[in-house]
Write an enzyme that holds these catalytic residues in place. Structure first.
Site, PDB file in Angstrom:
ATOM      1  N   HIS A 154       7.571   4.241  -8.943  1.00  0.00           N
ATOM      2  CA  HIS A 154       6.557   3.523  -8.174  1.00  0.00           C
ATOM      3  C   HIS A 154       5.496   2.876  -9.045  1.00  0.00           C
ATOM      4  CE1 HIS A 154       4.309   7.278  -8.774  1.00  0.00           C
ATOM      5  NE2 HIS A 154       3.211   6.624  -8.427  1.00  0.00           N
ATOM      6  N   ASP A 155       5.238   3.415 -10.227  1.00  0.00           N
ATOM      7  CA  ASP A 155       4.219   2.848 -11.115  1.00  0.00           C
ATOM      8  C   ASP A 155       4.818   2.045 -12.265  1.00  0.00           C
ATOM      9  OD1 ASP A 155       1.873   3.523  -9.877  1.00  0.00           O
ATOM     10  OD2 ASP A 155       1.580   5.395 -10.962  1.00  0.00           O
TER      11      ASP A 155
ATOM     12  N   LYS B 210       2.959  -0.910 -13.896  1.00  0.00           N
ATOM     13  CA  LYS B 210       1.771  -0.756 -14.743  1.00  0.00           C
ATOM     14  C   LYS B 210       2.016  -1.254 -16.162  1.00  0.00           C
ATOM     15  CE  LYS B 210      -0.796   2.757 -12.214  1.00  0.00           C
ATOM     16  NZ  LYS B 210      -1.356   4.124 -12.203  1.00  0.00           N
TER      17      LYS B 210
ATOM     18  N   HIS C 164       3.467   1.432  -2.077  1.00  0.00           N
ATOM     19  CA  HIS C 164       2.854   2.768  -2.024  1.00  0.00           C
ATOM     20  C   HIS C 164       1.328   2.748  -1.936  1.00  0.00           C
ATOM     21  CE1 HIS C 164       2.738   1.899  -6.384  1.00  0.00           C
ATOM     22  NE2 HIS C 164       1.725   2.757  -6.453  1.00  0.00           N
ATOM     23  N   HIS C 165       0.702   1.591  -2.128  1.00  0.00           N
ATOM     24  CA  HIS C 165      -0.756   1.487  -1.951  1.00  0.00           C
ATOM     25  C   HIS C 165      -1.129   0.836  -0.616  1.00  0.00           C
ATOM     26  CE1 HIS C 165      -2.071   3.184  -5.671  1.00  0.00           C
ATOM     27  NE2 HIS C 165      -1.447   2.296  -6.422  1.00  0.00           N
TER      28      HIS C 165
END
Length: 277
Positions: A125-126, A129, A181-182
């Site tokens: 999910h990240d 980044k 997810h945010h």
């Protein structure tokens, strides 16, 4: 001589009649039986060949499926490795989020394929980044509004990276499960997705992500206790996060605290802060 002459026509008639009798009653039947036996034999041979072909195709299909799964797994491992190279802390966070998400999903009764999609999306999910500048990603203080906007774009980067991968059918929703997810139930998230449009798997990852972020140490904040983190999640129930998912986190938390301690990477003998009662 006259008797012989008289008998020859009879012999010819008998012979002709006998020949006709044999040809009509025996020879065609024998030939038909022989042909029928050949046809049965040929049919059995064709059936055996067809059966062997089907078995061969099934085995080849299974081999290709195994090969595809190995290729997909190696791709996932490479992506996780790339995240580790960018920031081991993000990779560790992603592993903990995956454990928490699977725990919540199990309580909610997700079946195996849904849990697999949840696990893959939670772990990655990240991933986006990697597209955030280091001075923002590693800033030892809270982010200002511009920096927060850049950080929020990591979700879109995650989607773009994951969209480039070919998935098995049951994992085809992984890109947006991970990327959203945010998002908030009330539509106030960075992409504006709201309500039932947010998949259940995404809502699970959202709660798991926030929970781990709150109870883990950051350079700009001390870790919260699990109880404090749950209180914050409760304040956002129904607006930010799904209440059903929060309830499942409550139910799964005792077992999760034990499981997450197993994926904690830290000094020997030291447990992650949020594993404490």
């Amino acid at each position: 001589p006259s008797r012989v002459l008289r008998e020859r026509p009879r012999q010819r008639r008998l012979g002709a009649a006998g020949g006709l009798a044999l040809d009509h009653r025996q020879q065609p039947v024998c030939r038909q039986a022989h042909v029928l036996e050949q046809d049965v034999g040929n049919a059995r041979g064709v059936a055996r060949i067809a059966g062997m072909a089907r078995i061969g195709l099934a085995l080849e299909h299974q081999r290709m499926e195994r090969q595809a799964r190995r290729a997909f797994k190696s791709t996932m491992n490479a992506l996780v490795k790339s995240l580790t190279l960018k920031d081991p802390g993000i990779a560790e966070h992603s592993e903990r989020v995956q454990v928490v998400a699977i725990g919540i999903g199990s309580v909610l009764g997700l079946h195996d394929e849904e849990l697999e999609a949840l696990a893959v999306a939670a772990l990655l999910h990240d991933l986006g980044k990697q597209g955030v500048r280091d001075e923002v990603l590693f800033k030892p203080a809270r982010l200002d509004a511009e920096e927060r906007a850049e950080m929020d774009r990591h979700a879109a980067h995650t989607r773009d990276l994951l969209d480039a991968i070919e998935y098995p059918d049951h994992l085809r929703d992984v890109p947006h499960i991970a990327a959203w997810h945010h998002e908030k139930l009330d539509g106030s998230g960075p992409m504006g997705v709201q309500g039932d449009a947010i998949p259940l798997a995404t809502r699970i990852i959202a709660v798991a992500d926030v929970f781990d972020a709150l109870v883990s140490p950051r350079v700009y904040k001390a870790p919260m206790t699990p109880r404090q983190a749950l209180d914050i999640l409760e304040r956002g129930r129904g607006a930010d996060w799904d209440g059903v998912v929060i309830d499942a986190l409550h139910e799964s938390l005792p077992a999760l605290l034990e499981l997450v301690s197993r994926v904690w990477v830290g000094p020997p003998g030291k447990l992650p802060p949020w594993s404490m009662p």
